[in-house]
Design a protein around this motif. Structure first.
Motif, short mmCIF file in Angstrom:
data_model
loop_
_atom_site.label_atom_id
_atom_site.label_comp_id
_atom_site.label_asym_id
_atom_site.label_seq_id
_atom_site.Cartn_x
_atom_site.Cartn_y
_atom_site.Cartn_z
N ILE A 144 21.08 -52.69 -7.89
CA ILE A 144 20.45 -52.84 -6.57
C ILE A 144 20.15 -54.32 -6.34
CG2 ILE A 144 18.61 -52.02 -5.05
CD1 ILE A 144 17.96 -50.00 -7.37
N THR A 145 20.46 -54.80 -5.16
CA THR A 145 20.08 -56.16 -4.75
C THR A 145 18.89 -56.09 -3.81
OG1 THR A 145 22.34 -56.99 -4.95
CG2 THR A 145 20.81 -58.29 -3.62
N TYR A 146 17.90 -56.90 -4.10
CA TYR A 146 16.69 -57.03 -3.27
C TYR A 146 17.05 -57.96 -2.11
CZ TYR A 146 11.57 -57.68 -2.60
OH TYR A 146 10.27 -57.70 -2.13
N VAL A 147 17.24 -57.41 -0.90
CA VAL A 147 17.73 -58.17 0.25
C VAL A 147 16.57 -58.45 1.21
CG1 VAL A 147 19.33 -58.18 2.21
CG2 VAL A 147 20.00 -57.11 0.05
N THR A 148 16.27 -59.73 1.39
CA THR A 148 15.17 -60.10 2.28
C THR A 148 15.50 -61.40 3.00
OG1 THR A 148 12.76 -60.34 2.42
CG2 THR A 148 13.86 -61.37 0.54
N HIS A 149 14.58 -61.87 3.79
CA HIS A 149 14.80 -63.02 4.67
C HIS A 149 13.49 -63.76 4.83
CE1 HIS A 149 12.70 -60.77 7.84
NE2 HIS A 149 13.26 -59.73 7.26
N ASN B 2 27.04 -57.95 -4.03
CA ASN B 2 28.10 -57.40 -4.86
C ASN B 2 27.62 -56.22 -5.70
OD1 ASN B 2 26.50 -58.82 -6.63
ND2 ASN B 2 28.20 -59.63 -7.84
N THR B 3 26.46 -55.66 -5.33
CA THR B 3 25.96 -54.47 -6.00
C THR B 3 26.20 -53.25 -5.10
OG1 THR B 3 23.75 -54.83 -5.06
CG2 THR B 3 24.19 -55.73 -7.26
N PRO B 4 26.32 -52.05 -5.68
CA PRO B 4 26.59 -50.86 -4.85
C PRO B 4 25.42 -50.46 -3.96
CG PRO B 4 26.29 -50.24 -7.14
CD PRO B 4 26.35 -51.73 -7.13
N PHE B 5 24.19 -50.89 -4.28
CA PHE B 5 23.02 -50.49 -3.52
C PHE B 5 22.18 -51.71 -3.15
CE2 PHE B 5 24.09 -47.04 -6.45
CZ PHE B 5 24.39 -46.03 -5.54
N VAL B 6 21.39 -51.54 -2.08
CA VAL B 6 20.53 -52.62 -1.60
C VAL B 6 19.15 -52.08 -1.30
CG1 VAL B 6 22.36 -54.07 -0.63
CG2 VAL B 6 21.38 -52.24 0.76
N PHE B 7 18.15 -52.91 -1.54
CA PHE B 7 16.77 -52.61 -1.15
C PHE B 7 16.46 -53.52 0.03
CE2 PHE B 7 12.04 -52.89 -2.59
CZ PHE B 7 11.67 -52.05 -1.55
N LEU B 8 16.33 -52.95 1.23
CA LEU B 8 16.13 -53.72 2.46
C LEU B 8 14.63 -53.84 2.73
CD1 LEU B 8 18.91 -51.96 4.57
CD2 LEU B 8 19.09 -54.06 3.24
N ILE B 9 14.12 -55.07 2.68
CA ILE B 9 12.68 -55.29 2.69
C ILE B 9 12.38 -56.63 3.33
CG2 ILE B 9 12.78 -56.26 0.36
CD1 ILE B 9 9.98 -55.04 -0.15
N ASP B 10 11.16 -56.81 3.79
CA ASP B 10 10.71 -58.09 4.35
C ASP B 10 10.06 -58.93 3.26
OD1 ASP B 10 11.62 -57.53 6.90
OD2 ASP B 10 9.79 -56.46 7.44
N VAL B 11 10.05 -60.23 3.47
CA VAL B 11 9.66 -61.15 2.41
C VAL B 11 8.17 -61.14 2.12
CG1 VAL B 11 9.22 -63.22 3.80
CG2 VAL B 11 10.24 -63.45 1.51
N ASP B 12 7.35 -60.64 3.05
CA ASP B 12 5.90 -60.69 2.85
C ASP B 12 5.39 -59.48 2.07
OD1 ASP B 12 6.56 -59.09 4.94
OD2 ASP B 12 5.20 -59.98 6.40
N PHE B 13 6.27 -58.85 1.30
CA PHE B 13 5.88 -57.78 0.39
C PHE B 13 6.13 -58.21 -1.05
CE2 PHE B 13 6.32 -55.39 4.25
CZ PHE B 13 5.39 -54.36 4.13
N VAL B 14 5.27 -57.75 -1.94
CA VAL B 14 5.45 -57.99 -3.37
C VAL B 14 5.73 -56.64 -4.03
CG1 VAL B 14 4.38 -58.78 -5.50
CG2 VAL B 14 3.96 -60.02 -3.36
N PRO B 15 6.81 -56.52 -4.78
CA PRO B 15 7.10 -55.23 -5.42
C PRO B 15 6.21 -54.99 -6.64
CG PRO B 15 8.76 -56.85 -6.00
CD PRO B 15 7.85 -57.52 -5.00
N MET B 16 6.02 -53.74 -6.96
CA MET B 16 5.29 -53.38 -8.17
C MET B 16 6.10 -53.81 -9.39
SD MET B 16 6.06 -49.27 -8.50
CE MET B 16 5.45 -49.18 -10.17
N LYS B 17 5.44 -53.91 -10.52
CA LYS B 17 6.13 -54.27 -11.75
C LYS B 17 7.16 -53.20 -12.11
CE LYS B 17 2.34 -56.97 -13.74
NZ LYS B 17 1.38 -57.08 -14.86
N ASN B 18 8.27 -53.65 -12.66
CA ASN B 18 9.34 -52.75 -13.12
C ASN B 18 9.97 -51.94 -11.99
OD1 ASN B 18 8.84 -53.50 -15.87
ND2 ASN B 18 7.13 -52.07 -15.91
N LEU B 19 9.82 -52.38 -10.75
CA LEU B 19 10.39 -51.62 -9.64
C LEU B 19 11.91 -51.55 -9.75
CD1 LEU B 19 10.08 -50.12 -6.98
CD2 LEU B 19 10.10 -52.34 -5.79
N PHE B 20 12.53 -52.64 -10.16
CA PHE B 20 13.99 -52.66 -10.28
C PHE B 20 14.48 -51.57 -11.23
CE2 PHE B 20 17.73 -54.51 -12.60
CZ PHE B 20 18.65 -54.35 -11.58
#
Length: 828
Positions: free
Chosen positions: A408-413, A489-507
């Motif tokens: 999964i790629t973490y996709v943000t802007h 180049n990954t089969p999946f994407v996580f579509l999110i905004d940059v002002d969020f912080v993911p929890m630990k080990n989310l990937f």
């Protein structure tokens, strides 16, 4: 006797005195002569050495006119003559250098340019995207895949830092066919132009019948064996530098260039070993054996900036027309005047490249002139017009990542002012990342420096950085999202905004969820979003800790205090106690953050700035019959930030709101045509239980065929029947002025509705007839506004539709009067 002796002594004294006086006169005359000489010639004496600042350094470069070939410069000139330039572009840093080279070329050129680019697959995508989005007139490009031609040079023993790519300039006579052009300028990508390339192109006219290659002499003593290499390849004197080459392709093909250099390389490599300087060693070896083929270019056409360069002897007398950073260290070289030339380079790197879209040219572009000029409207500044592009430079830092089947790629802007958030995300997300930056050219330079100096970011090659260059006032949020989404180049994407912080080990947890679910076709995994109630709140490490924060009111569901409809379908109450993923039903205005396959439909780029940019994407997934599944073991936390400029613009501009509403209608109509899916309730009257605290539009009689034009769901719709009959429906027809004891403080908005039980009245009267002006922070994704002034709205939005006379206001149900008053206090 005595008199004779006295006279003798007297004469002797006179003789001595005469001699002394004569010498004094001679000395005096000598001093006077020196003084006069110095006085007359004082202005011709060299001035004492002094340190020159950048301003004086640049002035000296541009004031020097010795270089100018005025007989060429002022000849009658064909401004439509196409200049052909060949370059080898491979590698992410090479593309960045080429972007700067292109700006310096466009800044000084007066003629059309045809670029012949030898590229690898990555650079081809990057450069095609760059020039497709740049839209510069009279630039023509031909791409040649490096893989097709590498076999011609792969056999050469070579230790150049560019590898085999450092030899590819040798094969341009074979790559570019003679029916395209018979002359070609071949340049390195680490050059910056400081003058019109046409003047270099015209030097072809000075070649004699034998001269086929033009080069500048090498400006170091490398080939004299005085530097690191004791026994370099042979060269004439100091040799020639191959950073700037003039190829007469017709002559080179006539004496069979390919056969010539290959045979020589085979012979010399046996004696001298590997070619340390790539194609430059081979070309110099050829010139030793065939000196008549070379034309010596003036030194200022290749001012070399290597550590051991002696180029100062050239640029002290001539303006450098091309600056060549011919060192593996590039701009970090320690050459003389390096700091000052770096200042000139920074000026090019920070130059606004968008300007070249509108640069006037002497050659008339008939094809462009024949194209119809698109007629814009007032909404072009608030929505992306058809055919508009944002100049985009993909992968401005090296990206290397091999993906597996569940990656999964973490996709943000983000914009430049939120650059620091990249580190916060990278600390927690251990997988590949994609950051699309909305920047100016100057901000891109600073962003690259930020990444290079960051202990967290600088060594990671699994982060893709893309630059979308600033154009206009509004943030092109969906353009940025698509930029990242289209280049993973990954089969999946996580579509999110940059002002969020993911929890630990989310990937890792998300990969486990994907692995257990298998194929995500037509399925979107929802990662629940929460927000800290105050700045400085720590991000919980797991769900148990998050629930404790929720109970302590340190954290709440995202936007639950201002816009519940965006995330309420996630069902946070169920999420708290659920242990397994669960399905939810899409509802209007739903805008969750999702994990999907990378082939997901792209965002609608017409939405700029604030409002409906993500809602529209989720609605299209619903139109495609996507299944929405909430993951019960993951979460993200929103970080508070300042209100975005786009949101402020939206609040202040009624035209912006009208244009956005028009675009909403067009989008929903497009979904109906594309998927045969009708969203009847997307903008209809909401039930009071679902939309509390919200002022309602008026209901039309069911029998009528009237259509209502709404600006948003929150405001009254002002009818067109009265307008058609020559009268207007003013607010006083529906509301009564609050009798305030201080008339001078009355506002046009100080009205209450005739329906005495209307909650708006209760809040107004509880506040003594006045409403405090309260503002609040908003996310970029807070798609709606609550504080429209109805009178101003009516003036702008008088509709031409016909509506019946018997229109009533719908009451709102509000459970908690205190909470209701608090929310309504934000309306003004």
């Amino acid at each position: 006797m005595h008199d004779t002796s006295v006279r003798s002594v007297y004469r002797t004294r006179q003789d001595r005195r005469f001699i002394i006086e004569s010498w004094l006169i001679l000395i005096f005359l000598f001093v006077v002569t020196i003084f006069i000489f110095l006085y007359v010639n004082i202005h011709n004496l060299p001035s004492p050495p002094r340190h020159k600042g950048m301003r004086q350094f640049v002035k000296d470069l541009y004031d020097n006119r010795e270089f100018s070939p005025k007989d060429v410069e002022f000849q009658p000139r064909n401004y439509c003559e196409i200049i052909h330039i060949g370059l080898v572009c491979s590698g992410y840093s090479s593309n960045v250098h080429f972007h700067a080279l292109s700006k310096s070329l466009l800044l000084t050129r007066s003629n059309p340019i045809h670029l012949h680019l030898l590229v690898d697959s990555e650079s081809e995508i990057i450069l095609k995207t760059l020039f497709r989005t740049w839209q510069v007139p009279q630039i023509f490009i031909s791409y040649y895949n490096i893989k097709t031609w590498l076999k011609d040079v792969r056999w050469v023993p070579n230790s150049h830092y560019s590898g085999n790519y450092g030899l590819l300039k040798l094969i341009f006579p074979k790559v570019v066919r003679s029916n395209v052009t018979t002359k070609l300028l071949v340049l390195d990508t680490d050059l910056l132009l400081n003058g019109d390339i046409y003047l270099l192109w015209k030097i072809f006219n000075e070649f004699n019948y034998k001269q086929a290659i033009g080069l500048v002499e090498n400006q170091s003593q490398y080939y004299l064996g005085k530097l690191n290499k004791a026994h370099p390849w042979p060269a004439l004197g100091t040799g020639f530098n191959s950073g700037v080459l003039l190829y007469d392709l017709e002559k080179m093909n006539a004496f069979r260039w390919d056969l010539l250099w290959t045979n020589l390389t085979k012979r010399l490599s046996i004696v001298y070993g590997q070619a340390d300087l790539g194609d430059q060693d081979i070309i110099n070896g050829l010139i030793v054996e065939y000196p008549d083929i070379v034309f010596r270019l003036p030194c200022y056409w290749n001012t070399q900036m290597s550590d051991k360069s002696q180029s100062s002897a050239c640029y002290k007398s001539h303006k450098p027309m091309i600056v060549h950073w011919n060192s593996p260290k590039k701009y970090d070289v320690t050459t003389r005047d390096g700091d000052k030339f770096r200042g000139l380079a920074n000026a090019i790197f920070e130059l606004d490249g968008n300007w070249f879209r509108r640069t006037p040219l002497m050659c008339e572009d008939r094809e462009r002139a024949a194209l119809p000029i698109p007629m814009g409207d007032d909404c072009d500044q608030y929505t992306k017009p058809a055919g508009a592009f944002y100049r985009t430079l993909l992968f401005f830092k090296e990206y290397r990542y091999v993906a597996d089947e569940n990656d999964i790629t973490y996709v943000t802007h983000l914009s430049y002012d939120r650059l620091y958030l990249m580190e916060d995300i990278a600390k927690v997300w251990s997988g590949p990342l994609s950051f699309s930056l909305y920047v100016t050219d100057a901000e891109l330079v600073k962003s690259m420096r930020f990444v290079s100096n960051s202990l967290i970011l600088k060594d990671r090659t699994d982060i893709a950085y893309h630059a979308v260059f600033r154009e206009g006032d509004l943030y092109p949020i969906n353009v940025l999202r698509n930029t990242g989404l289209q280049n993973v180049n990954t089969p999946f994407v996580f579509l999110i905004d940059v002002d969020f912080v993911p929890m630990k080990n989310l990937f890792a947890i998300l990969k486990d969820n994907i692995r257990s679910m298998g194929d995500l076709k037509q399925k979107a995994l929802i990662v629940p979003a929460f927000a800290a109630t105050s700045a400085g709140t720590d991000v919980p490490s797991n769900k148990i800790e998050l629930i404790e924060y929720l109970d302590a009111k340190k954290i709440r569901p995202f936007l639950s205090d201002v816009w519940t409809f965006g995330h309420s379908p996630t069902d946070f109450a169920k999420w708290k106690k659920e242990l397994e993923p669960y399905k939810v039903t899409w509802r209007t205005d739903f805008e969750p953050y999702i994990v999907v396959g990378r082939d997901v439909v792209r965002y609608d780029e017409r939405f700029l700035g604030f409002g409906w940019n993500k809602v529209s994407h989720i609605m299209e997934l619903e139109a495609q019959n996507y299944e929405f599944v909430v993951l019960s073991d993951v979460f993200i936390i929103h970080q508070p930030h300042q209100t975005s400029w786009d949101y402020i613009m939206y609040k202040r501009s009624s035209l912006y709101r009208r244009c956005l509403q028009t675009l909403k209608h067009k989008f929903v109509e497009g979904l109906h045509r594309k998927y045969n899916r009708t969203f009847e309730d997307w903008n209809a009257t909401k039930t009071p239980s679902r939309y509390p605290f919200q002022r309602r539009k008026r209901d039309a009689v069911a029998e009528t065929t009237t259509t209502l034009y709404d600006s948003t769901d929150y405001y009254l719709v002002w009818g067109g029947k009265e307008k058609a009959e020559g009268r207007k429906e003013y607010k006083k027809s529906f509301a009564k002025k609050i009798q305030d004891s201080s008339p001078e403080n009355r506002k046009e908005s100080d009205y209450y509705y005739y329906d005495s039980v209307h909650p708006y009245n209760a809040s107004r009267m509880a506040a003594g007839g006045h409403v405090k002006n309260v503002t609040f922070l908003s996310s970029e994704e807070h798609d709606y506004d609550y504080d429209e002034d109805d009178e101003h709205f009516k003036e702008v939005h008088d509709s031409t539709t016909t509506i019946p006379d018997n229109i009533t206001l719908v009451e709102e149900e509000v459970e908690n009067i205190d909470e209701r008053s608090k929310i309504l206090s934000n309306i003004t």
